[in-house]
Each structure stands twice: as structure tokens, then as C-alpha cells.
Design a protein around this motif. Structure first.
Motif, PDB file in Angstrom:
ATOM      1  N   SER A   1       6.334  11.228   2.478  1.00 58.05           N
ATOM      2  CA  SER A   1       5.480  11.080   3.991  1.00 58.05           C
ATOM      3  C   SER A   1       4.566  12.290   4.348  1.00 58.05           C
ATOM      4  CB  SER A   1       6.965  11.594   4.580  1.00 58.05           C
ATOM      5  OG  SER A   1       8.146  11.066   3.646  1.00 58.05           O
TER       6      SER A   1
ATOM      7  N   THR B   1       1.074  -1.053  -0.383  1.00 52.88           N
ATOM      8  CA  THR B   1       0.049  -0.090  -0.119  1.00 52.88           C
ATOM      9  C   THR B   1       0.902   0.709   0.201  1.00 52.88           C
ATOM     10  OG1 THR B   1       0.305   0.148   2.591  1.00 52.88           O
ATOM     11  CG2 THR B   1      -1.580  -0.777   1.219  1.00 52.88           C
ATOM     12  N   GLY B   2       2.426   1.031  -0.181  1.00 51.27           N
ATOM     13  CA  GLY B   2       3.053   2.323   0.776  1.00 51.27           C
ATOM     14  C   GLY B   2       3.384   2.957  -1.318  1.00 51.27           C
ATOM     15  N   LYS B   3       3.043   2.337  -2.014  1.00 54.32           N
ATOM     16  CA  LYS B   3       3.225   2.419  -3.760  1.00 54.32           C
ATOM     17  C   LYS B   3       2.211   3.540  -3.703  1.00 54.32           C
ATOM     18  CE  LYS B   3       6.219  -1.556  -6.051  1.00 54.32           C
ATOM     19  NZ  LYS B   3       5.769  -2.092  -6.169  1.00 54.32           N
TER      20      LYS B   3
ATOM     21  N   ASP C   1       5.762   8.219  10.840  1.00 53.33           N
ATOM     22  CA  ASP C   1       5.279   7.124  11.225  1.00 53.33           C
ATOM     23  C   ASP C   1       4.348   7.435  12.328  1.00 53.33           C
ATOM     24  OD1 ASP C   1       5.226   6.300   8.320  1.00 53.33           O
ATOM     25  OD2 ASP C   1       6.500   4.846   9.181  1.00 53.33           O
TER      26      ASP C   1
ATOM     27  N   TYR D   1       0.745   5.281  -2.282  1.00 53.42           N
ATOM     28  CA  TYR D   1       0.780   7.061  -1.580  1.00 53.42           C
ATOM     29  C   TYR D   1       1.923   7.360  -2.705  1.00 53.42           C
ATOM     30  CZ  TYR D   1      -1.952   5.937   2.459  1.00 53.42           C
ATOM     31  OH  TYR D   1      -2.815   5.883   3.801  1.00 53.42           O
ATOM     32  N   ARG D   2       2.839   6.047  -2.555  1.00 58.19           N
ATOM     33  CA  ARG D   2       3.938   6.933  -3.527  1.00 58.19           C
ATOM     34  C   ARG D   2       4.109   6.893  -4.820  1.00 58.19           C
ATOM     35  NH1 ARG D   2       9.607   5.503  -1.590  1.00 58.19           N
ATOM     36  NH2 ARG D   2       9.792   4.848   0.242  1.00 58.19           N
TER      37      ARG D   2
ATOM     38  N   ARG E   1       2.069  10.541  12.927  1.00 56.29           N
ATOM     39  CA  ARG E   1       0.770  10.761  12.621  1.00 56.29           C
ATOM     40  C   ARG E   1      -0.447  11.169  13.042  1.00 56.29           C
ATOM     41  NH1 ARG E   1       1.901   7.401   7.824  1.00 56.29           N
ATOM     42  NH2 ARG E   1       0.604   5.868   8.909  1.00 56.29           N
TER      43      ARG E   1
ATOM     44  N   ARG F   1      -6.120   9.638   3.155  1.00 55.73           N
ATOM     45  CA  ARG F   1      -5.670   8.363   3.904  1.00 55.73           C
ATOM     46  C   ARG F   1      -7.088   7.315   3.448  1.00 55.73           C
ATOM     47  NH1 ARG F   1      -1.477   7.990   5.809  1.00 55.73           N
ATOM     48  NH2 ARG F   1      -2.073   5.552   6.894  1.00 55.73           N
TER      49      ARG F   1
ATOM     50  N   GLY G   1       2.104  -2.514   4.811  1.00 54.38           N
ATOM     51  CA  GLY G   1       1.566  -0.847   4.676  1.00 54.38           C
ATOM     52  C   GLY G   1       1.941  -0.881   6.078  1.00 54.38           C
ATOM     53  N   ARG G   2       1.792   0.706   6.844  1.00 56.25           N
ATOM     54  CA  ARG G   2       1.552   0.370   8.529  1.00 56.25           C
ATOM     55  C   ARG G   2       0.206   0.665   9.260  1.00 56.25           C
ATOM     56  NH1 ARG G   2       4.975   1.491   5.331  1.00 56.25           N
ATOM     57  NH2 ARG G   2       7.294   2.929   5.953  1.00 56.25           N
ATOM     58  N   ASP G   3      -1.061   1.185   8.641  1.00 58.71           N
ATOM     59  CA  ASP G   3      -1.968   0.904   8.822  1.00 58.71           C
ATOM     60  C   ASP G   3      -3.274  -0.052   8.413  1.00 58.71           C
ATOM     61  OD1 ASP G   3      -2.775   1.863   6.393  1.00 58.71           O
ATOM     62  OD2 ASP G   3      -4.198   3.508   7.431  1.00 58.71           O
ATOM     63  N   ILE G   4      -2.345  -1.005   7.803  1.00 60.21           N
ATOM     64  CA  ILE G   4      -3.656  -2.364   7.438  1.00 60.21           C
ATOM     65  C   ILE G   4      -4.684  -2.966   8.841  1.00 60.21           C
ATOM     66  CG2 ILE G   4      -3.480  -4.500   6.439  1.00 60.21           C
ATOM     67  CD1 ILE G   4      -2.579  -1.321   4.646  1.00 60.21           C
TER      68      ILE G   4
HETATM   69  O1   DC Z   1       6.488   1.159   2.545  1.00 60.36           O
HETATM   70  P1   DC Z   1       6.769   2.855   2.169  1.00 60.36           P
HETATM   71  O2   DC Z   1       8.098   3.139   2.558  1.00 60.36           O
HETATM   72  O3   DC Z   1       6.924   2.717   0.089  1.00 60.36           O
HETATM   73  O4   DC Z   1       6.067   3.790   2.129  1.00 60.36           O
HETATM   74  C1   DC Z   1       6.003   5.159   2.108  1.00 60.36           C
HETATM   75  C2   DC Z   1       5.319   5.783   2.480  1.00 60.36           C
HETATM   76  O5   DC Z   1       4.292   5.672   3.104  1.00 60.36           O
HETATM   77  C3   DC Z   1       5.861   6.334   4.395  1.00 60.36           C
HETATM   78  O6   DC Z   1       6.033   7.777   4.455  1.00 60.36           O
HETATM   79  C4   DC Z   1       4.238   5.418   5.107  1.00 60.36           C
HETATM   80  C5   DC Z   1       2.914   5.639   4.097  1.00 60.36           C
HETATM   81  N1   DC Z   1       1.980   4.973   3.819  1.00 60.36           N
HETATM   82  C6   DC Z   1       1.368   5.546   5.427  1.00 60.36           C
HETATM   83  O7   DC Z   1       1.125   6.064   5.883  1.00 60.36           O
HETATM   84  N2   DC Z   1       0.289   4.526   5.407  1.00 60.36           N
HETATM   85  C7   DC Z   1       0.340   3.065   4.614  1.00 60.36           C
HETATM   86  N3   DC Z   1      -0.295   1.986   4.144  1.00 60.36           N
HETATM   87  C8   DC Z   1       1.908   2.653   3.791  1.00 60.36           C
HETATM   88  C9   DC Z   1       2.649   3.423   3.652  1.00 60.36           C
END
Ligand code: DC
Length: 229
Positions: free
Chosen positions: A102, A36-38, A186, A40-41, A189, A111, A131-134
Motif C-alpha cells: 500500500s 498486477t497487484g502481484k 485505494d 506491486y507486491r 490515493r 505507478r 488490478g485497481r487502475d487497469i
Molecule cells: O490486489 P492486491 O491486494 O494484491 O494489491 C496489492 C496492493 O497493490 C494494494 O494496496 C493495491 C495495490 N495495487 C494498485 O495500486 N494498483 C494495481 N493495479 C494493483 C494493485
């Protein structure tokens, strides 16, 4: 209805190997995988490319809604992300895009947008999302939630090794401080920060290799999948 299997959430800090572990696990389970980071990227890359103010939520959301997002599921476990006809690949991995990401990942509406897309993608199950919040936000009811961790020092060492293998410059101190900065961003936030609770299965990969991590998670998944049959 999760007609294709369970949902596996893998959350954790930057540089811990969530993508490679998730891909390896998806192959073993014959599941789909998405980073999922991809997502956002990809949005940050587009926004940065056209020179948008990365803190302007209205402009960023207008762009997110304007983009044609496609998610291609083929025989490969990894779901391909296609934005406006372009397959997302190495163009989003540089530090400039990382920084832009970021910034936009802080925005509440961004989000919400990503969360809705991820819920749609995973609705049928049979998928691993990293990801970070799955597990905390996107699929709080995921059957398996893994929090993958490693010490900042080990993550920096792995990154240095990876860059050197690609014959790229790598400064340990610089990379280490960047990792600490990302961890702080992270965790602090305002919306959907990275956090773990006891609904997560905690895996510390500091001292174990990828195969061992994959096998450990596989065993947990297997038990759960069998129990469902
Ligand atoms: O995992 P990554 O480095 O590709 O993530 C890129 C950015 O996206 C990083 O700043 C965290 C954010 N991110 C997020 O906030 N929530 C997610 N589910 C995935 C990534």
C-alpha cells in the motif's frame, strides 16, 4: 496491434476475487492472465526485505530499475512473475507485505513504472489484467472493462472462511476493519485511485458465486470477440 485478441481489464476492491475470476475466465477464453497487484507486491517485498524506507521514491525506484523482472508466458494462463530469478508466489501474500505494498503503490514514479510494464505485457492483446487502475489508467482503451464488486461484509466473511480452511486464525472484526481501511486507501490515493465510471461493466458478486460471475463476464466477452471476427 492486438494480434492475440482483446484486452480485458478487471478492477475492483481488495478481496473481491478478481484473481480467481480472472484465472477462470482466462482458461475459458484461452487467454493469458496477470495479477498486477502481484507486481506491486513483488517490489514491496524486495524493498521491505532490504529495509528500504517505503516512502523514499528515489530509493524504491532505484530498486525497481535494478531488479531483473521477467514475465514468463507458458502453457498456463497465469503469467509467472520472476524477480531476480525468484518465482513470485506465497512469499508476497502476508499482511506485512500487503502493508508495504500500500505504501509503495502510492508513489507516482512506481505507478508509472508498473503501468509501462503492464502496457508492454498486454500490447498484443489476448490477456486479462486485474488490478485497481487497469481500465482507468493502464488500458483506458481496453475492449472490456469489468468492475468487480462485493460488499465489505461479504468480502470479510469470504476471507475468514478462506483462512479457517487453511487452519489459520481469523478474526472477523479485525479483517472487516482492514478491508474498510484498504478500500479507503485505494479510493483516496492521489495517483490512479480505484474508481468506476460508465465505461465499466459492473458486476456485484455479493450474492452470486464464482462460476456465475465468470459466466456473466464470459457472455459479455464472447459477444465482443464474435463481433470482432
Ligand atoms: O490486489 P492486491 O491486494 O494484491 O494489491 C496489492 C496492493 O497493490 C494494494 O494496496 C493495491 C495495490 N495495487 C494498485 O495500486 N494498483 C494495481 N493495479 C494493483 C494493485
Amino acid at each position: 496491434m492486438r494480434t492475440k485478441g482483446i484486452i480485458i481489464a478487471i478492477d475492483g476492491p481488495a478481496g473481491v476475487g478478481k484473481s480467481s475470476i480472472g484465472e477462470m475466465l482466462a482458461l475459458k477464453l484461452n487467454y493469458k492472465f496477470i495479477s498486477t497487484g502481484k507486481m506491486y507486491r513483488a517490489l514491496a517485498w524486495k524493498a521491505d526485505d532490504i529495509g528500504l524506507d517505503l516512502s523514499d521514491e528515489i530509493e524504491i525506484m532505484a530498486l525497481a530499475n535494478r531488479i531483473k523482472w521477467e514475465y514468463k508466458k507458458d502453457e498456463n494462463p497465469v503469467i509467472k512473475i520472476i524477480v531476480d530469478g525468484i518465482v513470485i508466489g506465497s512469499q508476497i501474500t502476508c499482511e506485512k507485505v500487503g502493508k508495504a505494498t500500500s505504501a509503495i503503490a502510492k508513489l507516482r514514479e512506481v505507478r508509472k513504472f508498473m503501468c509501462a510494464a503492464q502496457r508492454e505485457l498486454g500490447a498484443d492483446g489476448g490477456i486479462i489484467l486485474e488490478g485497481r487502475d487497469i481500465g482507468s489508467n493502464v488500458f483506458p482503451d481496453a475492449e472490456i472493462k469489468v468492475y468487480l464488486d462485493a460488499s465489505p461484509d461479504e468480502r470479510a466473511r469470504r476471507r475468514v472462511k478462506q483462512l479457517k480452511e487453511q487452519n489459520l486464525e481469523a478474526d472477523y472484526e479485525q479483517i472487516f476493519s482492514l478491508i474498510l481501511k484498504r478500500d479507503k486507501q485505494d479510493a483516496e490515493r492521489k495517483y490512479n485511485p480505484l474508481k468506476k465510471d460508465n465505461s465499466y461493466y459492473y458486476v456485484d458478486s455479493t450474492k452470486i458465486n464464482k462460476e456465475e460471475v465468470v459466466n456473466e463476464i464470459f457472455r459479455v466477452c464472447e459477444k465482443h470477440i464474435k463481433a470482432q471476427i
